[in-house]
Every structure is written in C-alpha cells, then in structure tokens.
Design a protein around this motif. Sequence first.
Motif, mmCIF file in Angstrom:
data_model
loop_
_atom_site.group_PDB
_atom_site.id
_atom_site.type_symbol
_atom_site.label_atom_id
_atom_site.label_comp_id
_atom_site.label_asym_id
_atom_site.label_seq_id
_atom_site.Cartn_x
_atom_site.Cartn_y
_atom_site.Cartn_z
ATOM 1 N N LYS A 1 -40.660 -24.766 40.321
ATOM 2 C CA LYS A 1 -42.002 -24.195 40.488
ATOM 3 C C LYS A 1 -42.170 -22.920 39.660
ATOM 4 O O LYS A 1 -43.187 -22.724 38.993
ATOM 5 N N GLU A 2 -41.155 -22.032 39.712
ATOM 6 C CA GLU A 2 -41.237 -20.785 38.964
ATOM 7 C C GLU A 2 -41.142 -21.018 37.462
ATOM 8 O O GLU A 2 -41.774 -20.304 36.672
ATOM 9 N N LEU A 3 -40.381 -22.016 37.076
ATOM 10 C CA LEU A 3 -40.244 -22.346 35.653
ATOM 11 C C LEU A 3 -41.589 -22.710 35.053
ATOM 12 O O LEU A 3 -42.026 -22.136 34.039
ATOM 13 N N PHE A 4 -42.273 -23.666 35.675
ATOM 14 C CA PHE A 4 -43.545 -24.111 35.104
ATOM 15 C C PHE A 4 -44.660 -23.100 35.352
ATOM 16 O O PHE A 4 -45.630 -23.053 34.579
ATOM 17 N N LYS A 5 -44.531 -22.280 36.362
ATOM 18 C CA LYS A 5 -45.477 -21.174 36.547
ATOM 19 C C LYS A 5 -45.434 -20.252 35.329
ATOM 20 O O LYS A 5 -46.476 -19.890 34.780
ATOM 21 N N ASP A 6 -44.229 -19.880 34.863
ATOM 22 C CA ASP A 6 -44.096 -19.021 33.685
ATOM 23 C C ASP A 6 -44.634 -19.713 32.434
ATOM 24 O O ASP A 6 -45.250 -19.075 31.574
ATOM 25 N N ILE A 7 -44.384 -21.005 32.319
ATOM 26 C CA ILE A 7 -44.862 -21.751 31.154
ATOM 27 C C ILE A 7 -46.390 -21.781 31.117
ATOM 28 O O ILE A 7 -47.009 -21.556 30.075
ATOM 29 N N PHE A 8 -47.017 -22.055 32.262
ATOM 30 C CA PHE A 8 -48.478 -22.121 32.301
ATOM 31 C C PHE A 8 -49.109 -20.745 32.098
ATOM 32 O O PHE A 8 -50.143 -20.622 31.446
ATOM 33 N N GLU A 9 -48.515 -19.704 32.643
ATOM 34 C CA GLU A 9 -49.111 -18.374 32.574
ATOM 35 C C GLU A 9 -48.890 -17.677 31.233
ATOM 36 O O GLU A 9 -49.555 -16.680 30.939
ATOM 37 N N ASN A 10 -47.999 -18.180 30.419
ATOM 38 C CA ASN A 10 -47.586 -17.483 29.202
ATOM 39 C C ASN A 10 -48.762 -17.041 28.336
ATOM 40 O O ASN A 10 -49.660 -17.827 28.040
ATOM 41 N N ASP A 11 -48.722 -15.763 27.946
ATOM 42 C CA ASP A 11 -49.703 -15.200 27.017
ATOM 43 C C ASP A 11 -51.136 -15.274 27.547
ATOM 44 O O ASP A 11 -52.085 -15.401 26.774
ATOM 45 N N SER A 12 -51.282 -15.209 28.855
ATOM 46 C CA SER A 12 -52.628 -15.196 29.441
ATOM 47 C C SER A 12 -52.622 -14.212 30.602
ATOM 48 O O SER A 12 -51.574 -13.785 31.076
ATOM 49 N N GLY A 13 -53.811 -13.869 31.077
ATOM 50 C CA GLY A 13 -53.908 -12.990 32.238
ATOM 51 C C GLY A 13 -54.032 -13.773 33.521
ATOM 52 O O GLY A 13 -54.313 -13.211 34.577
ATOM 53 N N SER A 14 -53.802 -15.068 33.445
ATOM 54 C CA SER A 14 -53.995 -15.934 34.597
ATOM 55 C C SER A 14 -52.777 -15.937 35.515
ATOM 56 O O SER A 14 -51.647 -15.722 35.077
ATOM 57 N N ILE A 15 -53.013 -16.177 36.780
ATOM 58 C CA ILE A 15 -51.942 -16.381 37.757
ATOM 59 C C ILE A 15 -51.993 -17.836 38.198
ATOM 60 O O ILE A 15 -53.042 -18.330 38.621
ATOM 61 N N CYS A 16 -50.868 -18.524 38.089
ATOM 62 C CA CYS A 16 -50.842 -19.955 38.352
ATOM 63 C C CYS A 16 -49.830 -20.315 39.434
ATOM 64 O O CYS A 16 -48.826 -19.628 39.621
#
Length: 246
Positions: A151-166
Amino acid sequence: MFDIFKREKTKDSYVSDELGEWIIISNNSKLSLLYKLIEKSIKKLGVKSFNLYIIHFSEDREIKNLFSVKGLIKTKNMLREADFTQKLEDMLSEYGVLGEIDSSKLRFCNTNYIFFRFDILLKKMRKSKSDVKVLLPPLGVKSMRIPYTSKELFKDIFENDSGSICTSNLDLKDDKNVRIVAICSDNIDLENLKYALSYFTKDFNISVRYSGVRNLEVQVIIKDFNKNALIPLLWDNFLDTYVSSC
C-alpha cells in the motif's frame, strides 16, 4: 538520488533482471569495500552460488565515513540468517564501528532471499575496486524507505511529483493480472505514473474519474505483472501480497 539515469541507461551503467533495475557503480572505493566484505562473509559460510545486490547506500551528511547500507542476497543454497549476520558482524567490525545488523528472510519459489541493513562508521580503509549493482527503484520510490508495504509503495508511486495525497489498493486477479485503485485528493502526474508502472510491466491501462468534489479515482489494470520486482522493495512484506504463487 539516481534520477540522472532515468532517460540515459547505457549498457555500461545499467542492467535489468527479474528483480528490477540496477545501476552499476564502478568508481566508489568505500561502497566497493563494503560490498567485498559482505560478499566474503557469504563465501565464508560455504555458499557457492548467490547473487548480491545493494538496495540502498548513503553517507551521512554531517559525519564523515558513516554509511547506511541495505542489501539483498539471492541463493538456492541453504543460508541461515543468524549465521550470515554473525559472520557479517565479525567481518565488518574489523573495519569500523558497526551498529546493529537488522535482517529478514524470504523463501519463495525454492529460492532464499536474505535482506539486511546496517550502519557503519569506517575507521580502516583498503583499496577496493569492483562493479556493484545498486537498486534503481521505480520513479517515486525512495530507497531509504525500503522495505515498503504494498500500500505504501504504490501510494508513493501515485503521489510522486504532485501535491496530492493518495490511498492505494492492490488487487490480484490472478498470478499475472493486477488491478490497482488509488483515491487521490488532487490531480497527479500521469506521465510519471506511466513511467513508474513500466518498471513492472509494459501492458497496462489507466482510467481516471472524479469521485466527489475534488477526489480523483485512478484505476490501473495490469497484465503480465512482474511480481518478482516487488521483492527488493517489499522484503518479507512480499508474503502479504503473494503467499505461495510461483
């Protein structure tokens, strides 16, 4: 740390295998020394055939010669975790002040994986030169945070270089087909996401829709997912995702 390699992977500096992508470091004598000492520790235990990878290597910004190392041993031979950590401690202690060695083990598809991490303040140097494979993780993944949960792995991947929280969820359809759903608080960089996902597969489809006022739902359908590339990223957390599938 290794973003300069993102678009310029040459034969001499980069290799890939089923466990992921790796930078070849050839001119760092301190990394080379530590690698050689780890390698020697394994050989001293009578292990004939193995692969040794460095997952994370960094030097403290304020304390000279204080290094943090994470690594991975892959072998089909028997290798007891306690025997390895004791031999490694004996070997490294001759060269500096060693912190505690943390380790974990994963047995998957008749292969043993030993993961380890330690801090060492090098006091003694020796000339050493060797090619060392150092992990080049997917875009957005930080080697200092390994081991991740899925879960934390793909959270970092999705959030990368954005101001979004996923928040993300990995859903296994079967051994090779995966569905990932992420709910994000704002727009994300889809080009970065595509680049990161190509680490695991070349066959995927992304769909996006707004959920509520601002929330974004991103769904990724992946075919031919390379689950083995998760092993260096998740360590023994891998078994939370894949229990017995080979």
